[in-house]
Design a protein around this motif. Structure first.
Motif, PDB file in Angstrom:
ATOM      1  N   ALA A 185       0.838  -1.205   0.000  1.00 45.58           N
ATOM      2  CA  ALA A 185       0.000   0.000   0.000  1.00 45.58           C
ATOM      3  C   ALA A 185       0.878   1.261   0.000  1.00 45.58           C
ATOM      4  CB  ALA A 185      -0.929  -0.005   1.207  1.00 45.58           C
ATOM      5  N   PHE A 186       2.040   1.188   0.669  1.00 45.05           N
ATOM      6  CA  PHE A 186       2.965   2.328   0.636  1.00 45.05           C
ATOM      7  C   PHE A 186       3.494   2.546  -0.786  1.00 45.05           C
ATOM      8  CE2 PHE A 186       3.509   1.641   5.285  1.00 45.05           C
ATOM      9  CZ  PHE A 186       3.163   2.923   5.672  1.00 45.05           C
ATOM     10  N   ILE A 187       3.747   1.422  -1.481  1.00 44.49           N
ATOM     11  CA  ILE A 187       4.220   1.534  -2.862  1.00 44.49           C
ATOM     12  C   ILE A 187       3.105   2.121  -3.741  1.00 44.49           C
ATOM     13  CG2 ILE A 187       4.973   0.178  -4.878  1.00 44.49           C
ATOM     14  CD1 ILE A 187       6.415  -1.641  -2.850  1.00 44.49           C
ATOM     15  N   LEU A 188       1.875   1.688  -3.472  1.00 46.58           N
ATOM     16  CA  LEU A 188       0.734   2.260  -4.186  1.00 46.58           C
ATOM     17  C   LEU A 188       0.649   3.766  -3.924  1.00 46.58           C
ATOM     18  CD1 LEU A 188      -1.940   1.762  -5.809  1.00 46.58           C
ATOM     19  CD2 LEU A 188      -3.058   1.470  -3.613  1.00 46.58           C
ATOM     20  N   GLY A 189       0.858   4.145  -2.677  1.00 49.44           N
ATOM     21  CA  GLY A 189       0.837   5.570  -2.319  1.00 49.44           C
ATOM     22  C   GLY A 189       1.895   6.344  -3.084  1.00 49.44           C
ATOM     23  N   GLY A 190       3.094   5.769  -3.159  1.00 46.79           N
ATOM     24  CA  GLY A 190       4.179   6.416  -3.907  1.00 46.79           C
ATOM     25  C   GLY A 190       3.816   6.536  -5.377  1.00 46.79           C
ATOM     26  N   GLY A 191       3.239   5.476  -5.932  1.00 42.91           N
ATOM     27  CA  GLY A 191       2.830   5.494  -7.343  1.00 42.91           C
ATOM     28  C   GLY A 191       1.768   6.548  -7.594  1.00 42.91           C
ATOM     29  N   ASN A 192       0.841   6.668  -6.649  1.00 45.69           N
ATOM     30  CA  ASN A 192      -0.221   7.671  -6.780  1.00 45.69           C
ATOM     31  C   ASN A 192       0.358   9.086  -6.722  1.00 45.69           C
ATOM     32  OD1 ASN A 192      -2.991   8.066  -7.132  1.00 45.69           O
ATOM     33  ND2 ASN A 192      -3.182   8.693  -4.997  1.00 45.69           N
ATOM     34  N   LEU A 193       1.306   9.272  -5.820  1.00 44.34           N
ATOM     35  CA  LEU A 193       1.963  10.585  -5.716  1.00 44.34           C
ATOM     36  C   LEU A 193       2.649  10.928  -7.039  1.00 44.34           C
ATOM     37  CD1 LEU A 193       3.101  12.776  -3.445  1.00 44.34           C
ATOM     38  CD2 LEU A 193       5.191  11.533  -3.879  1.00 44.34           C
ATOM     39  N   LEU A 194       3.324   9.940  -7.596  1.00 48.65           N
ATOM     40  CA  LEU A 194       4.027  10.118  -8.864  1.00 48.65           C
ATOM     41  C   LEU A 194       3.043  10.529  -9.958  1.00 48.65           C
ATOM     42  CD1 LEU A 194       6.919   9.595  -9.927  1.00 48.65           C
ATOM     43  CD2 LEU A 194       6.155   7.336 -10.594  1.00 48.65           C
ATOM     44  N   LYS A 195       1.921   9.800 -10.018  1.00 47.64           N
ATOM     45  CA  LYS A 195       0.909  10.065 -11.045  1.00 47.64           C
ATOM     46  C   LYS A 195       0.364  11.491 -10.922  1.00 47.64           C
ATOM     47  CE  LYS A 195      -3.564   8.089 -12.367  1.00 47.64           C
ATOM     48  NZ  LYS A 195      -4.566   7.093 -11.969  1.00 47.64           N
ATOM     49  N   MET A 196       0.022  11.867  -9.688  1.00 49.54           N
ATOM     50  CA  MET A 196      -0.583  13.198  -9.458  1.00 49.54           C
ATOM     51  C   MET A 196       0.399  14.310  -9.797  1.00 49.54           C
ATOM     52  SD  MET A 196      -3.533  12.303  -8.450  1.00 49.54           S
ATOM     53  CE  MET A 196      -4.291  13.796  -7.918  1.00 49.54           C
ATOM     54  N   GLN A 197       1.650  14.156  -9.375  1.00 46.07           N
ATOM     55  CA  GLN A 197       2.639  15.214  -9.596  1.00 46.07           C
ATOM     56  C   GLN A 197       2.969  15.328 -11.087  1.00 46.07           C
ATOM     57  OE1 GLN A 197       3.418  17.154  -6.981  1.00 46.07           O
ATOM     58  NE2 GLN A 197       2.168  15.792  -5.747  1.00 46.07           N
ATOM     59  N   LEU A 198       3.041  14.174 -11.769  1.00 46.89           N
ATOM     60  CA  LEU A 198       3.320  14.213 -13.214  1.00 46.89           C
ATOM     61  C   LEU A 198       2.175  14.878 -13.972  1.00 46.89           C
ATOM     62  CD1 LEU A 198       5.001  10.751 -13.876  1.00 46.89           C
ATOM     63  CD2 LEU A 198       6.047  12.998 -14.063  1.00 46.89           C
ATOM     64  N   GLN A 199       0.947  14.604 -13.545  1.00 43.76           N
ATOM     65  CA  GLN A 199      -0.215  15.258 -14.171  1.00 43.76           C
ATOM     66  C   GLN A 199      -0.129  16.768 -13.992  1.00 43.76           C
ATOM     67  OE1 GLN A 199      -3.613  13.377 -12.392  1.00 43.76           O
ATOM     68  NE2 GLN A 199      -3.699  11.756 -13.923  1.00 43.76           N
ATOM     69  N   LYS A 200       0.277  17.175 -12.778  1.00 41.14           N
ATOM     70  CA  LYS A 200       0.386  18.604 -12.464  1.00 41.14           C
ATOM     71  C   LYS A 200       1.437  19.265 -13.354  1.00 41.14           C
ATOM     72  CE  LYS A 200      -0.395  20.274  -7.881  1.00 41.14           C
ATOM     73  NZ  LYS A 200       0.101  20.308  -6.521  1.00 41.14           N
ATOM     74  N   ILE A 201       2.544  18.554 -13.515  1.00 42.00           N
ATOM     75  CA  ILE A 201       3.636  19.126 -14.313  1.00 42.00           C
ATOM     76  C   ILE A 201       3.238  19.184 -15.790  1.00 42.00           C
ATOM     77  CG2 ILE A 201       6.023  18.767 -15.102  1.00 42.00           C
ATOM     78  CD1 ILE A 201       6.535  17.447 -12.334  1.00 42.00           C
ATOM     79  N   SER A 202       2.657  18.082 -16.290  1.00 43.20           N
ATOM     80  CA  SER A 202       2.330  18.072 -17.725  1.00 43.20           C
ATOM     81  C   SER A 202       1.246  19.094 -18.062  1.00 43.20           C
ATOM     82  CB  SER A 202       1.905  16.666 -18.162  1.00 43.20           C
ATOM     83  OG  SER A 202       0.681  16.362 -17.572  1.00 43.20           O
ATOM     84  N   ALA A 203       0.327  19.337 -17.111  1.00 41.82           N
ATOM     85  CA  ALA A 203      -0.716  20.350 -17.364  1.00 41.82           C
ATOM     86  C   ALA A 203      -0.223  21.755 -17.022  1.00 41.82           C
ATOM     87  CB  ALA A 203      -1.953  20.018 -16.545  1.00 41.82           C
ATOM     88  N   GLN A 204       0.987  21.866 -16.543  1.00 45.42           N
ATOM     89  CA  GLN A 204       1.579  23.151 -16.127  1.00 45.42           C
ATOM     90  C   GLN A 204       0.609  23.939 -15.236  1.00 45.42           C
ATOM     91  OE1 GLN A 204       4.032  25.330 -18.732  1.00 45.42           O
ATOM     92  NE2 GLN A 204       5.336  23.550 -18.644  1.00 45.42           N
ATOM     93  N   GLN A 205       0.048  23.222 -14.258  1.00 42.39           N
ATOM     94  CA  GLN A 205      -0.863  23.869 -13.308  1.00 42.39           C
ATOM     95  C   GLN A 205      -0.083  24.851 -12.437  1.00 42.39           C
ATOM     96  OE1 GLN A 205      -2.801  20.837 -11.009  1.00 42.39           O
ATOM     97  NE2 GLN A 205      -3.867  20.002 -12.777  1.00 42.39           N
ATOM     98  N   PRO A 206      -0.772  25.815 -11.785  1.00 43.68           N
ATOM     99  CA  PRO A 206      -0.048  26.736 -10.900  1.00 43.68           C
ATOM    100  C   PRO A 206       0.709  25.953  -9.824  1.00 43.68           C
ATOM    101  CG  PRO A 206      -2.343  27.418 -11.156  1.00 43.68           C
ATOM    102  CD  PRO A 206      -2.197  26.140 -11.880  1.00 43.68           C
ATOM    103  N   GLY A 207       1.946  26.297  -9.616  1.00 41.00           N
ATOM    104  CA  GLY A 207       2.765  25.608  -8.615  1.00 41.00           C
ATOM    105  C   GLY A 207       3.355  24.312  -9.121  1.00 41.00           C
ATOM    106  N   TRP A 208       3.440  24.116 -10.433  1.00 37.39           N
ATOM    107  CA  TRP A 208       3.959  22.855 -10.968  1.00 37.39           C
ATOM    108  C   TRP A 208       5.449  22.681 -10.650  1.00 37.39           C
ATOM    109  CZ3 TRP A 208       7.892  22.815 -14.558  1.00 37.39           C
ATOM    110  CH2 TRP A 208       8.129  24.006 -15.244  1.00 37.39           C
ATOM    111  N   GLY A 209       6.129  23.802 -10.429  1.00 38.31           N
ATOM    112  CA  GLY A 209       7.552  23.728 -10.075  1.00 38.31           C
ATOM    113  C   GLY A 209       7.750  22.996  -8.750  1.00 38.31           C
ATOM    114  N   TYR A 210       6.814  23.242  -7.813  1.00 43.84           N
ATOM    115  CA  TYR A 210       6.907  22.552  -6.515  1.00 43.84           C
ATOM    116  C   TYR A 210       6.672  21.042  -6.689  1.00 43.84           C
ATOM    117  CZ  TYR A 210       6.720  27.237  -4.626  1.00 43.84           C
ATOM    118  OH  TYR A 210       7.001  28.544  -4.347  1.00 43.84           O
TER     119      TYR A 210
END
Lengths: 300, 243
Positions: free
Chosen positions: B44-69
């Motif tokens: 479940a921790f690995i799933l959590g890490g994978g989910n974090l990865l997915k969310m942050q990559l989505q944020k970066i690819s959509a260039q949402q506000p604060g994508w640098g963080y």
């Protein structure tokens, strides 16, 4: 420039100057270490001594002039990183700012990575890989296994399969399969909690509450204070339970008892609040002690 | 099938674990189920890490506000993962020098230990310490002796706070003598010193409230668990549209 910005800039410059003074003049913010040689032996019987290396041991600042003592570079950098991270988090008190957001992002990333690494090395390797491939686990990771544990336990293919299904949660099409391991998770939690809570909390608390109203000492004398304590606890528990009992109207006598229960609950909440505040203050003083004592070298 | 099998799995697992408390034959089954539970929790921790990865990559690819963080989070995540999984800077176990993976992943001096000691721990401790300011400010604004209940809460909180610090001893330590109160052999004036008063509150007056709350929680957990195991509560399965 706004007045508040000016004031903060002056404070920051003054703080930076103080830090520079402490670092250069007082030589604070340094960690002193001493190298300790380590001799390692091979796990293979009959093999000669395989490797030697040195590990560093932290020494108190008072011993910094002794032979063999030097500034530990990685630990000193670490001390500064930790101190700057602490200050960056405290900067939130001034308001949400880029330094805080940056540090917060680092924290999120490091926390997630930390949790995954701990789960991998402390659970997946010994308890899954070690059960399925015990010989390889012993030869590669030096897992200390008994003779009886040296044969593969194929039952552990089930948690492996369930774990793979759990990871399918991230896939858009196969996410429904993740319900199976989730169901196992929920069922196991419910099963464990049902018994443990009933045993330790329900029965245990009731047992502790069943005690004498009137206490006599070994010499046969009436122990007034102990009797009073027991009476307060029994009356308190009963009145609180009456307050939590919503199936009857809280009118007349029941209302008085439940009101008493509310008072007991208020005492509990007040004490709990005080404890929470004290816990946080203790953490805060710990961080301030780190900044002043460990980092700046100012004795408190 | 999408809902029946999960219901069956949760019921069987739960009742087997309940059975371990009553039937000695089931004890081994219970231990096995617990071992599997721990493995799944690790995944479940690995799933959590994978989910974090997915969310942050989505944020970066959509260039949402604060994508640098989000990028900073990912960099920190990958560095931690790399040094932890590959045991960077870890020496082998002292008894198995020829096995490079035999050392402890949290060994003092290793890169992963450094990240824990100098980034993870200071940041988490400071985050929680920061709450001291907000909890104090919230209490200052919210605590008013408006009625009897609020007054009790306020007074008790003040007594416990003072009694558990040096302030309590300083305020009441000297002028309440260690003499019995007239007519009561067992009660002393010094019992009313704030540290002692705070201890009495914790031992006698707080216990009933905590006990009643604990009993209530236990009953709540038991009933919710039974509802889950009997399939009455299926909320954890989500909706059919979700599948």
């Amino acid at each position: 420039m706004k007045q508040s910005t000016l004031i903060w800039t002056i404070l920051m410059v003054a703080g930076g100057g103080f830090l520079l003074f402490q670092t250069i003049d007082k030589k604070s913010g340094r960690v002193y270490v001493r190298d300790v040689p380590v001799e390692a032996k091979s796990s293979v019987e009959g093999a000669e001594q395989a490797v030697e290396w040195t590990k560093t041991q932290v020494v108190p600042e008072a011993e910094k002039d002794q032979p063999g003592v030097k500034v530990g570079l990685s630990r000193t950098i670490g001390l500064w990183v930790a101190a700057l991270c602490t200050l960056a988090i405290f900067s939130f008190l001034y308001g949400d700012n880029p330094i805080y957001k940056f540090t917060e992002s680092v924290f999120v990333g490091v926390s997630a990575g930390y949790a995954m690494v701990v789960a991998f090395w402390s659970e997946i390797i010994p308890n899954l890989f070690g059960k399925l491939f015990p010989i390889q686990a012993r030869d590669i990771f030096f897992l200390e296994l008994n003779e009886g544990e040296m044969t593969a336990n194929l039952w552990y293919l089930i948690p492996l399969a369930m774990s793979v299904l759990l990871l399918l949660r991230l896939s858009p099409k196969g996410s429904w399969l993740a319900r199976w391991p989730l169901a196992f998770f929920i069922g196991a939690t419910a099963g464990i909690r049902l018994i443990s809570y009933l045993e330790a909390d329900f029965v245990g608390q009731l047992q502790n509450t069943i005690m004498p109203f009137v206490v006599f000492g070994a010499d046969g004398n009436w122990q007034i204070v102990e009797s009073l304590k027991n009476t307060i606890i029994i009356v308190g528990v009963v009145s609180c339970m009456v307050y939590f009992f919503f199936s009857i109207e809280h009118e007349g006598f029941v209302n008085y008892v439940s009101r008493l229960g509310v008072w007991f609950l208020m005492v509990t909440f007040g004490a709990s609040f005080a404890y929470t505040v004290m816990g946080r203050i203790a953490l805060l003083s710990g961080r301030l002690d780190f900044l002043f004592h460990n980092w700046l070298g100012i004795g408190l | 099938m999408k809902r029946t099998i999960p219901l069956l799995i949760s019921a069987v697992t739960g009742f087997v674990l309940i059975g371990t408390a009553f039937i000695p034959k089931f004890v081994d089954w219970g231990n096995t189920a617990m071992a599997w539970f721990n493995i799944l929790a690790a995944f479940a921790f690995i799933l959590g890490g994978g989910n974090l990865l997915k969310m942050q990559l989505q944020k970066i690819s959509a260039q949402q506000p604060g994508w640098g963080y989000a990028a900073v989070t990912l960099i920190a995540f990958f560095i931690t993962l790399f040094v932890g999984l590959f045991k960077v800077g870890v020496h082998p176990n002292i008894n198995a020098a020829e096995l490079p993976w035999s050392g402890d992943f949290l060994e003092e001096g290793s890169a992963f230990w450094w990240l824990f000691e100098y980034i993870f721990y200071p940041l988490s401790a400071t985050m929680f310490a920061l709450l001291a300011f907000y909890i104090s400010s919230a209490a200052f604004r919210a605590f008013r002796a408006k009625n009897t209940e609020a007054t009790i809460l306020l007074v008790i909180a003040v007594i416990v706070l003072l009694g558990r610090t040096y302030a309590g001893e300083w305020l009441t330590g000297s002028w309440l003598p260690e003499e019995p109160i007239m007519g009561f052999k067992e009660v002393y004036y010094s019992d009313f010193r704030l540290p002692h008063l705070s201890q009495i509150i914790m031992d006698v007056f707080t216990t009933p409230g905590m006990r009643a709350i604990t009993i209530g929680i236990a009953l709540g957990v038991a009933s919710t668990s039974l509802k889950v195991l009997l399939g009455v509560d299926r909320s954890y399965l989500g909706s059919d549209q979700e599948a």
